[in-house]
Design an enzyme around this catalytic site. Structure first.
Site, PDB file in Angstrom:
ATOM      1  N   GLU A   1      -4.208   5.504  -7.565  1.00 13.77           N
ATOM      2  CA  GLU A   1      -4.140   6.033  -6.353  1.00 13.77           C
ATOM      3  C   GLU A   1      -2.834   7.105  -6.471  1.00 13.77           C
ATOM      4  O   GLU A   1      -2.233   7.121  -5.399  1.00 13.77           O
ATOM      5  CB  GLU A   1      -3.991   5.165  -5.311  1.00 13.77           C
ATOM      6  CG  GLU A   1      -5.139   4.144  -5.221  1.00 13.77           C
ATOM      7  CD  GLU A   1      -5.030   3.109  -4.256  1.00 13.77           C
ATOM      8  OE1 GLU A   1      -4.067   2.924  -3.434  1.00 13.77           O
ATOM      9  OE2 GLU A   1      -6.187   2.467  -3.946  1.00 13.77           O
TER      10      GLU A   1
ATOM     11  N   ASN B   1      -7.308   6.093 -11.671  1.00 12.13           N
ATOM     12  CA  ASN B   1      -8.203   5.075 -10.643  1.00 12.13           C
ATOM     13  C   ASN B   1      -8.109   5.537  -9.254  1.00 12.13           C
ATOM     14  O   ASN B   1      -6.789   5.648  -8.907  1.00 12.13           O
ATOM     15  CB  ASN B   1      -8.008   3.849 -10.839  1.00 12.13           C
ATOM     16  CG  ASN B   1      -8.993   2.727 -10.122  1.00 12.13           C
ATOM     17  OD1 ASN B   1     -10.100   2.931 -10.367  1.00 12.13           O
ATOM     18  ND2 ASN B   1      -8.635   1.700  -9.089  1.00 12.13           N
TER      19      ASN B   1
ATOM     20  N   HIS C   1     -15.401   2.147  -2.503  1.00  8.66           N
ATOM     21  CA  HIS C   1     -15.154   1.192  -1.504  1.00  8.66           C
ATOM     22  C   HIS C   1     -16.085   1.928  -0.451  1.00  8.66           C
ATOM     23  O   HIS C   1     -15.521   3.028   0.361  1.00  8.66           O
ATOM     24  CB  HIS C   1     -13.836   1.088  -0.967  1.00  8.66           C
ATOM     25  CG  HIS C   1     -12.956   0.159  -1.861  1.00  8.66           C
ATOM     26  ND1 HIS C   1     -13.132  -1.102  -2.130  1.00  8.66           N
ATOM     27  CD2 HIS C   1     -11.876   0.548  -2.593  1.00  8.66           C
ATOM     28  CE1 HIS C   1     -12.319  -1.570  -3.047  1.00  8.66           C
ATOM     29  NE2 HIS C   1     -11.548  -0.517  -3.588  1.00  8.66           N
TER      30      HIS C   1
ATOM     31  N   GLU D   1     -14.277  -0.574  -8.267  1.00  8.43           N
ATOM     32  CA  GLU D   1     -14.067  -1.555  -7.102  1.00  8.43           C
ATOM     33  C   GLU D   1     -15.160  -1.419  -6.063  1.00  8.43           C
ATOM     34  O   GLU D   1     -14.679  -1.321  -4.816  1.00  8.43           O
ATOM     35  CB  GLU D   1     -12.765  -1.190  -6.448  1.00  8.43           C
ATOM     36  CG  GLU D   1     -11.378  -1.136  -7.435  1.00  8.43           C
ATOM     37  CD  GLU D   1     -10.264  -0.825  -6.789  1.00  8.43           C
ATOM     38  OE1 GLU D   1     -10.226  -0.934  -5.673  1.00  8.43           O
ATOM     39  OE2 GLU D   1      -9.267  -0.580  -7.523  1.00  8.43           O
TER      40      GLU D   1
ATOM     41  N   ASP E   1     -17.396  -2.158  -3.071  1.00  9.24           N
ATOM     42  CA  ASP E   1     -17.922  -2.913  -1.932  1.00  9.24           C
ATOM     43  C   ASP E   1     -18.591  -2.151  -1.105  1.00  9.24           C
ATOM     44  O   ASP E   1     -18.550  -0.807  -0.768  1.00  9.24           O
ATOM     45  CB  ASP E   1     -17.131  -3.669  -1.485  1.00  9.24           C
ATOM     46  CG  ASP E   1     -15.657  -3.095  -0.785  1.00  9.24           C
ATOM     47  OD1 ASP E   1     -15.704  -1.958  -0.788  1.00  9.24           O
ATOM     48  OD2 ASP E   1     -14.670  -4.067  -1.174  1.00  9.24           O
TER      49      ASP E   1
HETATM   50  C1  XIL Z   1      -6.322  -4.864  -2.856  1.00  5.56           C
HETATM   51  C2  XIL Z   1      -6.704  -6.331  -3.118  1.00  5.56           C
HETATM   52  O1  XIL Z   1      -7.951  -6.635  -2.822  1.00  5.56           O
HETATM   53  C3  XIL Z   1      -5.905  -7.346  -1.709  1.00  5.56           C
HETATM   54  O2  XIL Z   1      -6.003  -8.639  -2.100  1.00  5.56           O
HETATM   55  C4  XIL Z   1      -4.424  -6.868  -1.696  1.00  5.56           C
HETATM   56  O3  XIL Z   1      -3.798  -7.576  -0.596  1.00  5.56           O
HETATM   57  C5  XIL Z   1      -4.414  -5.526  -1.607  1.00  5.56           C
HETATM   58  O4  XIL Z   1      -5.098  -4.622  -2.597  1.00  5.56           O
HETATM   59  N1  XIL Z   1      -7.405   0.038  -3.960  1.00  5.56           N
HETATM   60  C6  XIL Z   1      -6.884  -0.955  -5.427  1.00  5.56           C
HETATM   61  C7  XIL Z   1      -6.917  -2.265  -5.467  1.00  5.56           C
HETATM   62  O5  XIL Z   1      -6.540  -0.400  -6.337  1.00  5.56           O
HETATM   63  O6  XIL Z   1      -5.824  -2.667  -5.841  1.00  5.56           O
HETATM   64  C8  XIL Z   1      -6.736  -3.034  -3.634  1.00  5.56           C
HETATM   65  O7  XIL Z   1      -6.859  -4.254  -3.838  1.00  5.56           O
HETATM   66  C9  XIL Z   1      -7.791  -2.321  -3.117  1.00  5.56           C
HETATM   67  C10 XIL Z   1      -7.737  -0.637  -2.973  1.00  5.56           C
END
Ligand code: XIL
Length: 365
Positions: A169, A212, A248, A277, A279
């Site tokens: 990020e 990422n 996401h 990631e 979802d």
């Molecule tokens: C999130 C986790 O799922 C949570 O448990 C934590 O509280 C915060 O981070 N982008 C990312 C991940 O790169 O590391 C994040 O994970 C979600 C968004």
């Protein structure tokens, strides 16, 4: 190794099959797990729950305490990403100490289950320890701390972590480098990005090193900014090997239609890509609301389309879900009014999205 590819779009049959209820115990292909359904060379992953938002919730560490949860992690997936256990806040209780206990458990489990590991994350603006964010360090000291961390952590798992999210990020929602929020970019300047990739590469020359981020599924301003960043890094000979798109997703924002085209343009630069990631959160009325049939069918469609985009793109060799079960998902505590975003429900039972992923994998294998 490039994966085999055949299907270029989800067939109506695949989706219809996917939405049929599973027949547990029935013999045949319906019993195949996700990992067994995947084409050769393609990895299907999950994050490993623990730490982060779960620290504020009322259950023990899922990975080490919830046997049913951990068993499915081993059966269904052939790639794991620690959800939190490799972040600075977890690995670095103090400037002088490391705590690898839970990260090690994940890496050892993955080796036993013949799974790859995606390491996550080295350079990020979140989940850094207070001693670091609030410490009074000179530029030189910070550089030394970062170099030592990257060398120690990547070196410890040399040969056992397949891909690292090195820069996480780094670009904000206005498509600019996070030169204020990210302590490293702020204090050491954007050149530190190249340094960290080089340090990580020196510590494990075999590991594939990734950038990422979220909201870069489509061809858009933010992914354009990544394209520029990658081009610059490559021109400087920096060992950057991949771009991973978090994905996401939510139907409320619409499906990112240009995902495949976007993955391809990074592939054209010689990079590997991944969905890291995934979802698909939906609107819910609160705890215990697992979503309506219609929501879950739309969710299944989003999951399948994202997977198909990755399968279609030659560069994209893994698809990782961010929490395979609603039981431990980060969504409800992070996005008020949203939830039920995973492929299995609170009881670890497959949702339509699970079947949709499996059919998409099978029909492309
Ligand atoms: C999130 C986790 O799922 C949570 O448990 C934590 O509280 C915060 O981070 N982008 C990312 C991940 O790169 O590391 C994040 O994970 C979600 C968004």
């Amino acid at each position: 190794m490039p994966k085999r590819r055949q299907a270029t779009s989800i067939t109506a049959t695949a989706l219809a099959l996917a939405l049929l209820p599973l027949a547990p115990g029935a013999a045949g292909e319906a019993d195949l797990t996700l990992r067994d359904s995947a084409p050769q060379g393609f990895h299907i992953g999950s994050s490993v729950a623990g730490g982060g938002h779960l620290d504020a919730e009322d259950h023990p560490d899922p990975f080490t305490h919830d046997k049913a949860y951990t068993a499915l992690l081993g059966q269904e997936f052939d790639s794991l990403t620690p959800e939190n256990r490799m972040k600075w806040s977890e690995l670095r209780p103090s400037e002088d100490t490391y705590d690898f206990s839970l990260a090690d458990r994940i890496v050892e489990f993955a080796a036993r289950k013949d799974q790859e590991v995606r390491g996550h994350a080295l350079l990020w603006h979140q989940q850094n320890p207070d001693w670091l964010e609030e410490g009074d360090y000179s530029e030189q000291e910070l550089r030394q701390i970062l170099h030592e961390h990257v060398t120690t952590v990547v070196g410890r798992y040399k040969g056992r972590i397949h891909q690292w999210d090195v820069g996480n990020e780094l670009i904000d929602d206005d498509s600019r480098l996070r030169t204020e929020e990210n302590i490293w970019l702020r204090e050491l300047g954007p050149e530190v990005i190249s340094d960290v990739f080089r340090w990580a590469h020196a510590a494990d020359p075999e590991a594939e090193l990734f950038l990422n981020d979220y909201s870069i599924e489509d061809v858009n301003d933010k992914s354009d900014a990544y394209l520029d960043l990658v081009r610059e890094l490559l021109a400087d000979g920096v060992p950057v090997h991949g771009l991973s798109v978090q994905a996401h997703l939510t139907p409320a924002a619409g499906y990112p239609e240009s995902m495949e085209e976007n993955l391809d343009r990074f592939g054209d630069l010689g990079l590997r890509t991944a969905l890291s990631e995934v979802d698909v959160r939906v609107e819910t009325s609160g705890e215990g609301d697992g979503g309506t049939e219609e929501q879950l069918s739309e969710q299944a469609d989003f999951y399948a389309r994202a997977l198909q985009a990755c399968l279609n793109a030659d560069s994209c060799t893994s698809f990782t879900v961010w929490g395979y079960t609603d039981r431990y998902s980060w969504i409800p505590s992070t996005f008020p009014g949203k939830g039920a975003g995973a492929i299995m429900d609170d009881d670890l039972k497959p949702k339509p999205a699970y079947g949709a992923l499996r059919e998409t994998l099978r029909s492309s294998g």
